[in-house]
Design a protein around this motif. Structure first.
Motif, PDB file in Angstrom:
ATOM      1  N   HIS A  84       0.783  -1.164   0.085  1.00  0.00           N
ATOM      2  CA  HIS A  84       0.093   0.038  -0.028  1.00  0.00           C
ATOM      3  C   HIS A  84       0.997   1.392   0.030  1.00  0.00           C
ATOM      4  O   HIS A  84       2.171   1.149   0.253  1.00  0.00           O
ATOM      5  CB  HIS A  84      -1.005   0.095   1.322  1.00  0.00           C
ATOM      6  N   GLU A  85       0.358   2.348  -0.362  1.00  0.00           N
ATOM      7  CA  GLU A  85       0.981   3.713  -0.710  1.00  0.00           C
ATOM      8  C   GLU A  85       2.005   4.025   0.546  1.00  0.00           C
ATOM      9  O   GLU A  85       3.056   4.460   0.466  1.00  0.00           O
ATOM     10  CB  GLU A  85       0.315   4.648  -1.082  1.00  0.00           C
ATOM     11  N   PRO A  86       1.091   4.229   1.853  1.00  0.00           N
ATOM     12  CA  PRO A  86       1.972   4.609   3.104  1.00  0.00           C
ATOM     13  C   PRO A  86       2.962   3.901   3.318  1.00  0.00           C
ATOM     14  O   PRO A  86       4.163   4.721   3.714  1.00  0.00           O
ATOM     15  CB  PRO A  86       0.763   4.661   4.109  1.00  0.00           C
ATOM     16  N   ALA A  87       3.004   2.816   3.166  1.00  0.00           N
ATOM     17  CA  ALA A  87       4.306   1.816   3.437  1.00  0.00           C
ATOM     18  C   ALA A  87       5.450   2.374   2.510  1.00  0.00           C
ATOM     19  O   ALA A  87       6.689   2.485   3.037  1.00  0.00           O
ATOM     20  CB  ALA A  87       3.920   0.255   3.446  1.00  0.00           C
ATOM     21  N   VAL A  88       5.000   2.291   1.173  1.00  0.00           N
ATOM     22  CA  VAL A  88       6.089   2.619   0.207  1.00  0.00           C
ATOM     23  C   VAL A  88       6.834   3.990   0.361  1.00  0.00           C
ATOM     24  O   VAL A  88       7.880   4.177   0.393  1.00  0.00           O
ATOM     25  CB  VAL A  88       5.694   2.394  -1.354  1.00  0.00           C
ATOM     26  N   VAL A  89       5.702   4.972   0.471  1.00  0.00           N
ATOM     27  CA  VAL A  89       5.961   6.459   0.651  1.00  0.00           C
ATOM     28  C   VAL A  89       7.130   6.632   1.722  1.00  0.00           C
ATOM     29  O   VAL A  89       8.055   7.256   1.692  1.00  0.00           O
ATOM     30  CB  VAL A  89       4.991   7.238   0.785  1.00  0.00           C
ATOM     31  N   LEU A  90       6.716   5.684   2.817  1.00  0.00           N
ATOM     32  CA  LEU A  90       7.403   6.112   4.103  1.00  0.00           C
ATOM     33  C   LEU A  90       8.843   5.545   4.015  1.00  0.00           C
ATOM     34  O   LEU A  90       9.949   6.361   4.367  1.00  0.00           O
ATOM     35  CB  LEU A  90       6.546   5.394   5.551  1.00  0.00           C
ATOM     36  N   CYS A  91       8.948   4.404   3.437  1.00  0.00           N
ATOM     37  CA  CYS A  91      10.477   3.877   3.335  1.00  0.00           C
ATOM     38  C   CYS A  91      11.301   4.798   2.170  1.00  0.00           C
ATOM     39  O   CYS A  91      12.626   4.909   2.396  1.00  0.00           O
ATOM     40  CB  CYS A  91      10.169   2.411   2.693  1.00  0.00           C
ATOM     41  N   GLU A  92      10.386   4.986   1.008  1.00  0.00           N
ATOM     42  CA  GLU A  92      11.205   6.029   0.302  1.00  0.00           C
ATOM     43  C   GLU A  92      11.834   7.164   0.976  1.00  0.00           C
ATOM     44  O   GLU A  92      12.951   7.681   0.646  1.00  0.00           O
ATOM     45  CB  GLU A  92      10.385   6.492  -1.031  1.00  0.00           C
ATOM     46  N   LYS A  93      10.965   7.806   1.717  1.00  0.00           N
ATOM     47  CA  LYS A  93      11.446   9.165   2.560  1.00  0.00           C
ATOM     48  C   LYS A  93      12.561   8.922   3.321  1.00  0.00           C
ATOM     49  O   LYS A  93      13.381   9.711   3.499  1.00  0.00           O
ATOM     50  CB  LYS A  93      10.233   9.506   3.252  1.00  0.00           C
ATOM     51  N   LEU A  94      12.505   7.547   3.963  1.00  0.00           N
ATOM     52  CA  LEU A  94      13.406   7.367   5.108  1.00  0.00           C
ATOM     53  C   LEU A  94      14.876   7.022   4.181  1.00  0.00           C
ATOM     54  O   LEU A  94      15.817   7.474   4.762  1.00  0.00           O
ATOM     55  CB  LEU A  94      13.017   5.959   6.044  1.00  0.00           C
ATOM     56  N   GLN A  95      14.651   6.485   3.256  1.00  0.00           N
ATOM     57  CA  GLN A  95      15.773   5.837   2.484  1.00  0.00           C
ATOM     58  C   GLN A  95      16.482   7.157   2.006  1.00  0.00           C
ATOM     59  O   GLN A  95      17.861   7.127   1.906  1.00  0.00           O
ATOM     60  CB  GLN A  95      15.544   4.975   1.122  1.00  0.00           C
ATOM     61  N   ALA A  96      15.945   8.385   1.660  1.00  0.00           N
ATOM     62  CA  ALA A  96      16.395   9.606   1.162  1.00  0.00           C
ATOM     63  C   ALA A  96      17.354  10.248   2.406  1.00  0.00           C
ATOM     64  O   ALA A  96      18.306  10.774   1.943  1.00  0.00           O
ATOM     65  CB  ALA A  96      15.187  10.535   0.796  1.00  0.00           C
TER      66      ALA A  96
END
Ligand SMILES: *Cc1c(COP(=O)(O)O)cnc(C)c1O
Length: 432
Positions: A84-96
């Motif tokens: 789901h979107e919140p999971a992917v977005v959170l990880c992308e933001k953390l990875q940055a």
């Protein structure tokens, strides 16, 4: 509703409490910013971020709204073969904002499960490579949670003595903690290094990973370690091929002055596995991540299911938690919060000066937004209960008293805390 404490006393069993002597719990009705409010409307300044979870203050409207909007859309869904979107977005933001090598994100729901996942991941990494490494190295005083694996690597934190017979074997390394004006630190670090060298030399073939709380050990009393020392130990452990696990469950998300404690260590000290929880959702919901590298992830890829990481929890990657995490991260990275973090650090330095000449206070120390000092244990308890009467929520760790406030606290509010602390310490000095 003011009989809430009585009703609680009849039905509830509280964590980390001797229920016989704990007394009546304080009933909290609401929270706003750095304050909690009881049913009489009395305010309490939350100087411990409600057990180190809260980042931006209580009932923060931006995070509350993010959770509400997400709940209207999707509250939860199984996370195996579904995303789901919140999971992917959170990880992308953390990875940055994390070192590049930390690029694979495994969800769970609290600090202990993040640590359990890390330990199992490290063990199975070697297992999949055909190597049986059954031991973990950890530091004296390290605390990593209350489940069996986490307790094992936190064996010498002083919290789990009852359960020692149930815990697996670990190699405990000495931890040279330090404080302001510590003259013996170089010598103690050298001694510790020599002992650690011996241990790793002897046991390295059996050690799957070394787990540590970088820069500051939380639960064993806010014990600070110099980054130079940690860099040396990590280099040494890596030279033996030992995996490195950072438990940033407490230190993550700005507590140590930088977004992660690892930001203050050498680039070569980047861990193989990183655990975060507590502040991940800004203190709103339970959520955790065990973050690792492609190198480790790839060792689990195979046609056989038995090589996969067969671990998971019902609420893995809960969308509400992820939505809170995204909102919290945006607040954290805002220039305003970054400035507040600097202001808190400065206010601690000012405040601690008030305490430095008091005889009853020793081992004053500070790391970013966290300050701590020691005093006689019976006095700590007395001071904490008096502070609560005055509207300041603190909690001792043994004979350590510390402040770990949410980032919305102002320098003035923090100084009020130090002022009252100084007054009480002066009075309690006289009365002894
Ligand atoms: C609190 C803490 C844990 C355990 O987290 P829980 O969410 O309470 O299970 C693990 N490691 C560290 C460093 C902690 O401070």
């Amino acid at each position: 509703m003011n009989n809430l404490s009585t009703r609680d006393k009849i039905i509830i069993w509280h964590p980390f409490s001797q229920e016989k002597t704990a007394g009546m719990p304080l009933s909290i009705q609401s929270g706003k910013g750095a304050y909690l409010y009881d049913f009489e409307g009395k305010s309490y300044l939350d100087l411990i971020s409600s057990w180190w979870v809260n980042l931006h203050g209580h009932a923060h409207p931006v995070i509350a709204e993010a959770i509400y909007q997400q709940a209207l859309k999707l509250e939860h869904v199984i996370f195996s073969k579904i995303t789901h979107e919140p999971a992917v977005v959170l990880c992308e933001k953390l990875q940055a904002i994390l070192p590049h090598s930390l690029s694979r994100f495994f969800f769970s729901d609290n600090g202990s499960t993040a640590v359990e996942s890390a330990l199992k991941m490290a063990y199975q990494y070697w297992h999949n490579l055909g190597k049986a490494k059954t031991k973990f190295a950890c530091f004296e005083g390290g605390y990593h949670g209350d489940t069996i694996g986490a307790m094992s690597v936190g064996k010498n934190s002083g919290y789990h003595d009852v359960f020692k017979p149930l815990l697996f074997e670990v190699i405990t390394l000495p931890y040279p903690d330090t404080w302001i004006g510590d003259l013996s630190i170089e010598e103690r670090e050298q001694q510790a290094y020599a002992l650690i060298q011996d241990s790793l030399n002897k046991y390295h073939q059996d050690i799957a990973a070394l787990i540590l709380e970088p820069l500051i050990q939380g639960a064993s009393g806010m014990r600070i370690c110099r980054p130079e020392f940690l860099n040396k130990i990590i280099t040494l452990a890596k030279s033996y091929g030992i995996l490195i696990i950072f438990d940033e469950v407490m230190t993550g998300f700005g507590r140590t002055g930088t977004t992660f404690a690892l930001d203050q260590l050498n680039a070569e000290s980047v861990p193989d596995i990183l655990c975060v929880a507590k502040g991940l959702t800004g203190g709103f919901l339970p959520l955790a991540l065990t973050i690792t590298s492609e190198k480790i992830y790839e060792v689990f890829l195979d046609d056989k299911l038995s090589k996969a990481f067969l671990h998971g929890h019902s609420y893995t990657a809960n969308p509400l938690g992820c939505a809170a995490g995204i909102a919290s991260l945006e607040l954290l990275l805002s220039p305003e919060t970054q400035q507040n973090i600097k202001n808190i650090s400065q206010a601690h330095q000012e405040g601690l000066k008030l305490l430095q000449n008091l005889n009853s206070v020793t081992k004053i120390r500070q790391q970013g937004t966290i300050s701590a000092f020691e005093m006689a244990e019976d006095k700590v308890k007395l001071i904490v209960s008096k502070l609560l009467d005055q509207g300041f929520l603190m909690r001792p760790l043994g004979n350590t008293l510390y402040m770990l406030p949410p980032y919305c606290v102002t320098a003035t509010e923090l100084m009020e805390g130090y002022d009252i602390l100084e007054k009480m310490l002066k009075i309690s000095c006289l009365s002894l």
